[in-house]
Enzyme design. Sequence first.
Site, mmCIF file in Angstrom:
data_model
loop_
_atom_site.group_PDB
_atom_site.id
_atom_site.type_symbol
_atom_site.label_atom_id
_atom_site.label_comp_id
_atom_site.label_asym_id
_atom_site.label_seq_id
_atom_site.Cartn_x
_atom_site.Cartn_y
_atom_site.Cartn_z
ATOM 1 N N HIS A 1 31.813 33.031 38.560
ATOM 2 C CA HIS A 1 32.027 34.011 37.473
ATOM 3 C C HIS A 1 31.159 35.280 37.518
ATOM 4 C CE1 HIS A 1 33.324 30.350 35.412
ATOM 5 N NE2 HIS A 1 34.341 30.818 35.615
ATOM 6 N N HIS B 1 37.855 30.394 42.580
ATOM 7 C CA HIS B 1 36.640 29.188 42.629
ATOM 8 C C HIS B 1 36.720 28.439 43.939
ATOM 9 C CE1 HIS B 1 34.740 30.226 38.765
ATOM 10 N NE2 HIS B 1 35.725 29.530 37.923
ATOM 11 N N HIS C 1 42.657 32.435 38.969
ATOM 12 C CA HIS C 1 41.128 32.116 38.591
ATOM 13 C C HIS C 1 40.569 30.836 39.255
ATOM 14 C CE1 HIS C 1 37.564 32.517 35.913
ATOM 15 N NE2 HIS C 1 37.500 31.273 36.107
ATOM 16 N N GLU C 2 41.161 29.670 39.319
ATOM 17 C CA GLU C 2 40.884 28.484 39.860
ATOM 18 C C GLU C 2 40.940 28.516 41.125
ATOM 19 O OE1 GLU C 2 39.134 26.959 37.753
ATOM 20 O OE2 GLU C 2 39.792 27.517 36.042
ATOM 21 N N TYR D 1 33.898 36.766 32.061
ATOM 22 C CA TYR D 1 34.199 35.927 30.779
ATOM 23 C C TYR D 1 34.308 37.192 29.616
ATOM 24 C CZ TYR D 1 34.553 31.056 31.848
ATOM 25 O OH TYR D 1 34.853 29.845 32.557
HETATM 26 ZN ZN LIG Z 1 36.027 29.863 35.981
#
Ligand SMILES: [Zn+2]
Length: 260
Positions: free
Chosen positions: A171, A165, A161-162, A217
Amino acid sequence: MCRLSVFAAVLLLSACCWADSEAEDLSVSELLERANRNLVRSDNEPILIEGDIAIDTDAEKNADPCTSNGCMWGKWTDGNVYIPYYITNHFSDREKAIIIRGLESFTSFSCIRFRPSRTTDTDWLSIESQNGCWSYVGRRGGKQVVSLARSGCLYHNTVQHELLHALGFNHEQTRSDRDSYIRVLLENVQSGMEHNFRKIATLNQGTPYDYNSVMQYHRYAFSKNNQPTMVPIPDPNVSMGNAKEMSRYDIERLNKLYKC
Ligand SMILES: [Zn+2]
């Protein structure tokens, strides 16, 4: 005697591994929320928006998404995108192995190649255990930190996930077309956290809105009252924000952006 020692070993094993087996049941979004809950930020740390996206100034909250100002990592003549990384030495061997597995996973499904940094590199990721799990979006130029705190951020999917980015992705719920797929219920959002539900001109790359994206999310994110802050439409009961690894569309979007 023997039976006793087996019993002791089982006890020991369950005590040591309890925390990780709990984490196995959590989605990426829940893991990030758990790790970043109640972080106290100091003045010399970057500002975090949407839970785990780092920015240096408040003005960046409203800035264009990074790809409009060239935040992608460059492509080499062999068609691969080499991204130098440095892992600071405060991680244990086991923790380092989790990070490296996350970095190397990209090799199996894309042209992204994370490689150890050299002194001649101008832009690189510095993977550190700072306060929480966070990353900047896209290439910033020079050294840029990806924080994976030793307490709470060292899972395969949170690493992915990071890194997404850092590769330029936002997101899923901030997607430009999100209003056709989720209803944001601002009345249930903690006061001051509304900016986490901003909508920006994201890099959708022709892929459909993806409830199972590792960048989506969960439906109670930033809730003040245990009521959902996001509901899928038209069917409110579809699973959302429960991803435990990168989805097919996460991979497709990455490959399209970097023309792998
Ligand atoms: Zn994130």
